[in-house]
Enzyme design. Sequence first.
Site, PDB file in Angstrom:
ATOM      1  N   GLY A   1      -6.174  -7.218  -3.550  1.00  0.00           N
ATOM      2  CA  GLY A   1      -6.776  -8.549  -3.438  1.00  0.00           C
ATOM      3  C   GLY A   1      -8.300  -8.492  -3.450  1.00  0.00           C
TER       4      GLY A   1
ATOM      5  N   PRO B   1      -5.979  10.639   6.570  1.00  0.00           N
ATOM      6  CA  PRO B   1      -7.027  11.056   5.632  1.00  0.00           C
ATOM      7  C   PRO B   1      -6.634  10.894   4.164  1.00  0.00           C
ATOM      8  CG  PRO B   1      -6.675  12.715   7.327  1.00  0.00           C
ATOM      9  CD  PRO B   1      -5.584  11.706   7.491  1.00  0.00           C
ATOM     10  N   LYS B   2      -5.342  10.938   3.880  1.00  0.00           N
ATOM     11  CA  LYS B   2      -4.904  10.799   2.486  1.00  0.00           C
ATOM     12  C   LYS B   2      -5.174   9.372   2.000  1.00  0.00           C
ATOM     13  CE  LYS B   2      -0.711  11.706  -0.256  1.00  0.00           C
ATOM     14  NZ  LYS B   2      -1.015  12.953  -0.973  1.00  0.00           N
TER      15      LYS B   2
ATOM     16  N   GLU C   1     -14.057  -0.866   2.570  1.00  0.00           N
ATOM     17  CA  GLU C   1     -15.239  -1.499   1.984  1.00  0.00           C
ATOM     18  C   GLU C   1     -16.468  -0.594   1.990  1.00  0.00           C
ATOM     19  OE1 GLU C   1     -14.621  -6.062   3.002  1.00  0.00           O
ATOM     20  OE2 GLU C   1     -13.570  -4.656   4.262  1.00  0.00           O
TER      21      GLU C   1
HETATM   22 MO1  MOS Z   1     -12.258  -7.857   2.236  1.00  0.00          MO
HETATM   23  S1  MOS Z   1     -13.637  -8.754   1.003  1.00  0.00           S
HETATM   24  O1  MOS Z   1     -12.723  -8.489   3.726  1.00  0.00           O
HETATM   25  O2  MOS Z   1     -10.778  -8.404   1.719  1.00  0.00           O
END
Ligand code: MOS
Length: 742
Positions: free
Chosen positions: A233, A629-630, A702
């Site tokens: 998404g 970690p993967k 992110e």
């Molecule tokens: Mo992220 S832009 O908080 O789905």
Amino acid sequence: MSTTPAGIIGRPTPRIDGPLKTTGTAKYATDFHIEGMTYGVPVVASIASGHIRTLDTSAAEKMPGVLLVLHHGNIGPLYRTVPNTDATASEVRPVFDDEVIRHWGQYIAYVVAETLEQATAAADAVRVEYEVEKPSIRESLDDYKGDRKKGSSRGTSDAAFASAPVKVDQTYVTPIETHNPIEMHASVAVWDRDQLTMFETTQGVVNHRVVMAQTLGIPLENMRVITRFLGSGFGGKLFPWPHCAMNAVAARKLSRPVKLCITRSMMFSGVGYRPRTEQRIRLGASQDGKLLALKQDYVNVTSMLDDFDEGCGEATPYLYSVANLDVTSALVRRNFGAPTPMRGPGAVPGLYALESAMNELADELKIDPVKLRILNDAEKDEEKNIPFSSRHYRECLEVGANKFGWAKRTPAIGSMRRDGKILGWGMAGASWVALRLPCTAHVEFHANGRVSVRSGTQDIGTGTYTTFAQVVHEKTGVPLDRIDVVIGDSALPDGPMSGGSMVTGSVLNAIANASTEAMKKMLALSTGTEGSPLKGAKVEELEFAEGRIRKKDQVAGDPEFAEVLKLAHIDGLSAEGKTVPTWEDPQSKDKSLHSYGAQFVEVEWEPEIARMRVSRVVTVIDAGRIINPKAAANQISGAVVMGIGMGLLEETIHDQRTGQPINGSMADYLMATCADSPEIDVTFLDHPDPAMGEYGARGVGEIGLAGVAAAITAAVHHATGVRVRELPVKIEDLLQSKVLHA
Ligand code: MOS
């Protein structure tokens, strides 16, 4: 990762839902097929500004299989969501609310038919005449002269900048970028009398449920949202879009289920984008590189009705130590659809600008850019005047420099070569916020020997199913293949949105608490159940281990939990656990919680054919303890690839006559693919963050995108001498290079 821990937390764990996905068994929204299904196709506006003079649906309505043509005139009432509550919608205006057109691609009618083909044909037959107005669709926002909102502020930045011996004053531009998850937005609406179930593509089933109930004006308890799997998404599916209500109303009118799948081209106009940003950055520094002033003045584009602030100043106030700082912002309205969060909203474009300016400052000062950042590292959050919970930015920079071999960099333009190509090396810092959101989880022991864990969150594709199972396994010792993770349903106890890279850090504590409570209940049950080998024992003498209940001092006579449940004639015993949000926890509420990172990029430049490629990336991430970690490394490499797209390829371009996205397809909207992906070295520092609770995990995703584009443009400059301040880097920029031969 240097060591593999003995327990499952921190061990690379393959996704437990992997086989469901690779065998096609995982059910995404459009995979739910319900008896009597009908199919909807939207009709979209082909102008960017004006209003509908006439909408002629008569031909469409007579076509074979057509059941309904929905539009402004017949949709009936839809409502706005209550402001400042937990209900977040993408657009303030309900679908078909008026006959005003504010962007190309706005929905103007919705055709439902027995088959998708019939609906598609009939949608083409809807005739519309517009009163066309001149749209405001200029991509550049540099004409904005209006008021600016004051953001973060400390000291006297104007005076400090004016008197600073060394200055950078530049404007950095990021274009509109469109989310392109593999799975398109989709909605299947099913009414059972007054009860509505929506099979959705949402990053937040709980929010989706609240928004849809408010929009449709139905009681919350009549509304259920299901998202078992998401084909990603990137933020585009955080909040409900107008097509969801449109589809729900159609299903209600027809008393039949309706399936709607947004087309790829509609994905470019009706379900959000990262807004264009234009950010003026002013840095003032002393001759030895100490920051004296930092000013960030940004604007971002938004739609005609929605006030979407990209928040470019998010990481600016705390990343570096600087006494004088100001951030201001403004929104510029254009005839585009509503912007929405896109992976690393705010910080990603904001850090592109700030980190680009830091690189320019380093060049100006002739100081190594890694050194410049270390020199200005912050000891505390100077914005809020509170300590960091756990900050290892400097270590990210040092480990990254080391792994990349940064010391071998020769700073002169075009001075590094390999295999007949010019090399460019660039770097940048990264950061992203961390929070623990409130949530609830249930853990249940079942008489069939299985354990289930339930919470109303969803797996956007990052590995949430697996993380849940890891925690239950760690607590109960029940093997992964006997753990059922039940998520993706708004009927479950409230769980967090898959947003902000916050699910892992948020749910772990709730699951751990629920597991502990459920084990306690199992111990008590074992002592009170007729026929149990532990009947009459004291609970304090017992422990729960490897799925069994036993006396702490002896392993013998230890029944499995399922045996106890059977003896007690109980099918399932469950307990609830909660996560206290960071802002209510004394351990974290007065701390500044962020993740950090460093990005090191190598580009190969072939001036003879003007070919620029990213050939190597080293990324070091400080995101607290890493649970899996993967999956976490997958998140970071994926984000780096997206960063290559941001640096070199991605940009949504609008036709300046009609406002139509002219590259609105997978063929024309360039994204980084496997062929563009270099060798990516992902390192996690793995320092648990005590403010995040028992597991110390801040979550990843992110942060991997932050800084990549700034590192790329720095590498491009190093290779070519061309300073690109408007993304993406284009061939026409590179052709200005004076470095003509490798
Ligand atoms: Mo992220 S832009 O908080 O789905």
